[in-house]
Design an enzyme around this catalytic site. Structure first.
Site: not given
Ligand code: ATR
Length: 280
Positions: A221, A102, A87, A129-131, A219, A66
Site C-alpha cells: 500500500y 493478516d 501480528n 514468502g511470509g505474506a 498487498i 512476526k
Molecule cells: P514477506 O514476509 O513480505 O512475504 P518474504 O518472506 O521475505 O517477505 O518473501 C518475499 C517474497 O517476495 C518471496 O516470494 C520472494 O521471492 P523468492 O522466494 O524467490 O525470494 C519475493 N521477491 C522478493 N524480491 C523479488 C524480486 N526482485 N523478484 C521476484 N520476487 C521477489
C-alpha cells in the site's frame, strides 16, 4: 487510567497504525492509547517482557518480529499456529496470547470486492514468502481449493503447498508459467516486495493476457497504486489495493482487544488521506 496498546517493529516510524487505532478509540469512546515502539531484533525478548510487566493490554507485531516473537509468548491462538507467525498479541490477565489477523484480514477485504463466494474463484498468488503463506492458508482454510502459487524460487511455492493442512488442488508455477496461463485466473494476488517504494516502476509479471473480468490485488500500500495495479487499470481490470488488508487486519486486532468493531470506512479514509491517494 486508560489502557495502553501498541506496535513493535523495526522500523515503525512511518506506521499508520497509531493514527487509525487512536481514532477508533475516540470513535468508540474507549479510554485507550496506541503507541509505536521501535524494537531492535536483539532487544525483542526484553521488550516483550517489559510490555507484559507494564500491563500493556495488547500490541501489534510487524517486520522483522512476526516469527521471532513466538518463543516469548505464553500461548498461540489457532490463527497464529496456522500462519506460523504473529501480528497481534492480547494480554489476558498477564498472559500474552499471539494471534494472526493478516490472513483473515486479507480475505475480509477481498470479500468486499466480490459478489460470489471467494471459494468459487480461481486464484493465482504471486510470491511464496511470509505474506503469501498467511493469505494462502486463510483462503484454503475458508474452503478455496483452486489456488495456484507462482514464485521466483518455485521450490518455495512447492513447499508452501506441501505444508498446507487444508484441502486444495494447488500447483506451484514459475513466474513465466503463471504469465503464460494468466487468462485462466479470476483473481491475482500480488504478495512480493516487487513494486514497493522506492522501486515503484517494477512489477513481478505482465497482465497483458489476463481475463478482462479479473480482479488484480496487491498487498503493497506504499504506493497505493503499484506498477502492477496501474497496468491492471490500463487494461480495464478491477483493482484491489493493499489498503484493504491493512485496515481489516487492524480492525480484527482492535476487536480482539476491545470486543468492539471499529468503522472500516473511517480507518480506510485515514489511510488514504495520509498516503495522499484516492480509493478504488
Ligand atoms: P514477506 O514476509 O513480505 O512475504 P518474504 O518472506 O521475505 O517477505 O518473501 C518475499 C517474497 O517476495 C518471496 O516470494 C520472494 O521471492 P523468492 O522466494 O524467490 O525470494 C519475493 N521477491 C522478493 N524480491 C523479488 C524480486 N526482485 N523478484 C521476484 N520476487 C521477489
Amino acid at each position: 487510567m486508560g489502557n495502553l496498546y501498541g506496535l513493535i517493529g523495526c522500523p515503525v516510524e512511518h506506521s499508520m497504525s497509531p493514527a487509525i487505532h487512536n481514532d477508533a478509540f475516540k470513535e468508540k469512546n474507549i479510554d485507550g492509547y496506541y503507541h509505536a515502539f521501535h524494537v531492535e531484533p536483539e532487544r525483542l525478548k526484553e521488550s516483550v517482557e517489559a510490555l507484559k510487566l507494564l500491563g500493556v493490554k495488547g500490541f501489534n507485531v510487524t517486520i522483522p518480529h512476526k516469527v521471532s516473537i513466538i518463543p516469548y509468548l505464553d500461548e498461540l491462538h489457532e490463527t497464529a499456529k496456522i500462519a506460523g507467525a504473529v501480528n497481534t498479541v492480547v494480554n489476558v490477565n498477564g498472559r500474552l496470547i499471539g494471534h494472526n489477523t493478516d490472513g483473515n484480514g486479507y480475505v475480509e477485504s477481498l470479500k468486499e470486492m466480490i459478489n460470489k463466494s471467494v471459494s468459487d474463484h480461481k486464484i493465482l498468488i504471486i510470491g511464496a514468502g511470509g505474506a503469501a503463506r498467511g493469505i494462502y492458508l486463510a483462503l484454503t482454510h475458508q474452503g478455496c481449493k483452486e489456488i495456484d502459487i507462482c514464485n521466483r524460487t518455485v521450490t518455495k511455492a512447492e513447499e508452501l503447498i506441501h505444508e498446507c493442512p487444508f484441502p486444495n488442488n494447488s500447483k506451484a508455477l514459475t513466474i513465466q508459467e503463471a504469465e503464460d496461463h494468466i487468462g485462466g485466473y479470476d483473481i491475482m494476488i500480488q504478495t512480493t516486495a516487487v513494486g514497493l517504494h522506492p522501486y515503484t516502476d517494477q512489477k513481478p509479471l505482465s497482465l497483458r493476457n489476463a481475463n478482462k473480468s479479473a480482479i488484480v490485488s496487491d498487498i503493497i500500500y506504499n504506493p497505493i497504486h503499484t506498477a502492477l495495479l496501474k497496468e491492471a487499470e490500463e487494461l480495464g481490470l478491477t483493482v484491489h489495493t493493499g489498503v484493504g488488508m491493512f485496515v481489516h487486519q487492524a480492525a480484527l486486532a482492535f476487536e480482539l482487544w476491545t470486543k468492539q468493531a471499529p468503522s472500516i470506512e473511517k480507518m480506510t479514509k485515514i489511510v488514504y488521506d495520509k498516503l495522499g491517494g484516492t480509493s478504488c
